[in-house]
Write an enzyme that holds these catalytic residues in place. Structure first.
Site, PDB file in Angstrom:
ATOM      1  N   ASP A 211       4.757   9.873 -10.319  1.00  0.00           N
ATOM      2  CA  ASP A 211       3.731   9.040 -10.353  1.00  0.00           C
ATOM      3  C   ASP A 211       3.739   8.164  -8.996  1.00  0.00           C
ATOM      4  OD1 ASP A 211       1.941   6.835 -10.590  1.00  0.00           O
ATOM      5  OD2 ASP A 211       2.093   6.919 -13.093  1.00  0.00           O
ATOM      6  N   ARG A 385       1.840 -10.699 -10.892  1.00  0.00           N
ATOM      7  CA  ARG A 385       2.178  -9.688  -9.510  1.00  0.00           C
ATOM      8  C   ARG A 385       1.086 -10.101  -8.638  1.00  0.00           C
ATOM      9  NH1 ARG A 385       1.350  -3.460 -11.028  1.00  0.00           N
ATOM     10  NH2 ARG A 385      -0.898  -4.251 -11.471  1.00  0.00           N
TER      11      ARG A 385
END
Length: 410
Positions: A211, A385
């Site tokens: 991924d 984040r």
């Protein structure tokens, strides 16, 4: 960036902007019309819209769709998935021609890749992934295991790091069909050793599916050189292709004459207009396709890839590294005294394009930061984040955002 132990100043950040060879790309994005936004630091989740995309969509709707109408399928639309796949492979994936195609969502592409890979290893009964892989990856792995009666071997990964070859060596073996991992951890931004892990997977006779959602467009990926079998990834993060833009699928050339994906559709047939009674897959990577190509979404991919090609993936990676390094330094100086912890790697070579900081009250703090114009995202249970998209983010922008964030958190 700084001398001795001094903290980076706004003047330092402004100097870095003046010296930045990619600074001009910031003006190629549509302006943020909300005056309350101090900085957009979530390009690792949804990239900002390039102005060229708006122009290209207008051209598509008025000329190709509005005037060309159905004739446009024969004037380039049908070739878009393969043409853009080849371009993407050359610009930032390290993939030779005919191995990448732009297709469905990441979830659907991953399902196709895993099913295709498992079928290439008949008689093997195990899938391997990690407990902190992105939810889609874990859900798809579990679903395929249920469908095919396979066993999932779970690696207990550290949310602040990622899967190592040493951890993988403990679970792969003669029963392993496929190992699937994220190249860059969605939480910590830890970069996995793709080549080393692939070598270990292949030594066990298994196949590797990667991924690339949090690495494509932010750093060079060397799929061919690393010996990757299959890979998928989205285009709406660092490639700025737009919300829900189609993902891509990579299949190593050596697998093309043997792999089948599980969702047969007319666009993936050998002759799509033969309307044959039985499905015969197209040769090569085109067999990955199922339904009609999403032309509106493909246009966004096209503009994002061309902007990245002009910028150069090595220069993008250099700026990404500098931005994340600055975010870590400011976090340690300004946020650590307020109870935050940096949960991303300090070493540049194993850190991707975002920085995660943790705090016991991260969820409420994330909302407060967003309400005060610092657009970031929260990841359960305690992570915030800070996404640094190199083409649209400046150093002074980051400095002001971190300054505002510490003020809100204080």
């Amino acid at each position: 960036m700084t001398a001795g132990t001094e903290t980076i100043t706004l003047a330092d950040a402004e100097r870095l902007d003046r010296e930045d060879p990619l600074a001009g790309f910031r003006d190629r994005f549509l302006p943020i019309e909300d005056p309350g936004v101090v900085a957009y630091l979530d390009g690792n989740s949804l990239g900002r819209p390039p102005a060229a995309t708006l122009d290209r969509l207008r051209e598509l709707v008025t000329r190709e769709w509005g005037t060309g109408m159905i004739r446009s399928w024969d004037r380039g639309w049908l070739e878009l998935p393969e043409r853009l796949g080849d371009r993407l492979g050359a610009v930032c994936l390290g993939a030779g021609p005919g191995q990448v195609i732009v297709a469905d969502s990441t979830t659907v592409c991953l399902y196709k890749a895993l099913r295709a890979a498992v079928a290439l290893r008949p008689g093997r009964t195990e899938l391997v992934t990690d407990t902190d892989n992105f939810p889609t990856d874990r859900y798809v792995v579990a679903a395929i295991a249920r469908e095919l009666g396979l066993t999932v071997r779970w690696i207990e990964s550290d949310p602040r790091a990622g899967v190592t070859a040493e951890q993988l060596a403990e679970v792969v073996g003669e029963d392993t069909a496929v190992v699937t991992l994220s190249h860059v951890s969605y939480r910590s931004a830890y970069i996995a050793d793709m080549a080393g892990i692939n070598e270990l997977v292949h030594a066990a006779g298994a196949l590797a599916v990667w991924d690339l959602c949090h690495s494509v467009g932010a750093m060079p990926v060397l799929l061919d050189a690393a010996g990757t079998d299959f890979a998928v990834g989205c285009t709406y993060k660092f490639l700025n292709a737009g919300p829900g833009a189609p993902a891509f699928f990579y299949a190593r050339a050596e697998h093309h004459d043997r792999f089948d994906q599980p969702i047969a559709g007319w666009i993936g047939a050998r002759d799509i207009f033969a309307m044959a009674p039985r499905f015969e897959p197209a040769d090569g990577i085109r067999r990955v396709l199922s339904g009609t190509p999403p032309v509106l979404g493909l246009v966004g991919v096209e503009q994002g890839v061309e902007m990245l090609a002009e910028a150069g993936i090595e220069r993008v990676r250099a700026k990404s590294t500098a931005l994340t390094r600055m975010a870590i330094e400011l976090s340690e100086r300004w946020l650590a005294p307020l109870g935050f912890t940096v949960a991303s790697p300090r070493a540049d070579e194993v850190r991707g394009g975002h920085v995660t900081v943790t705090h016991p009250k991260a969820e409420s703090l994330a909302r407060a930061w967003i309400d005060n114009g610092v657009i970031i995202d929260f990841r359960t249970p305690d992570g915030i984040r800070i996404g640094l998209s190199p083409l649209s983010t400046g150093f002074a922008e980051l400095w002001r955002a971190m300054d505002r964030a510490r003020g809100v958190a204080a």
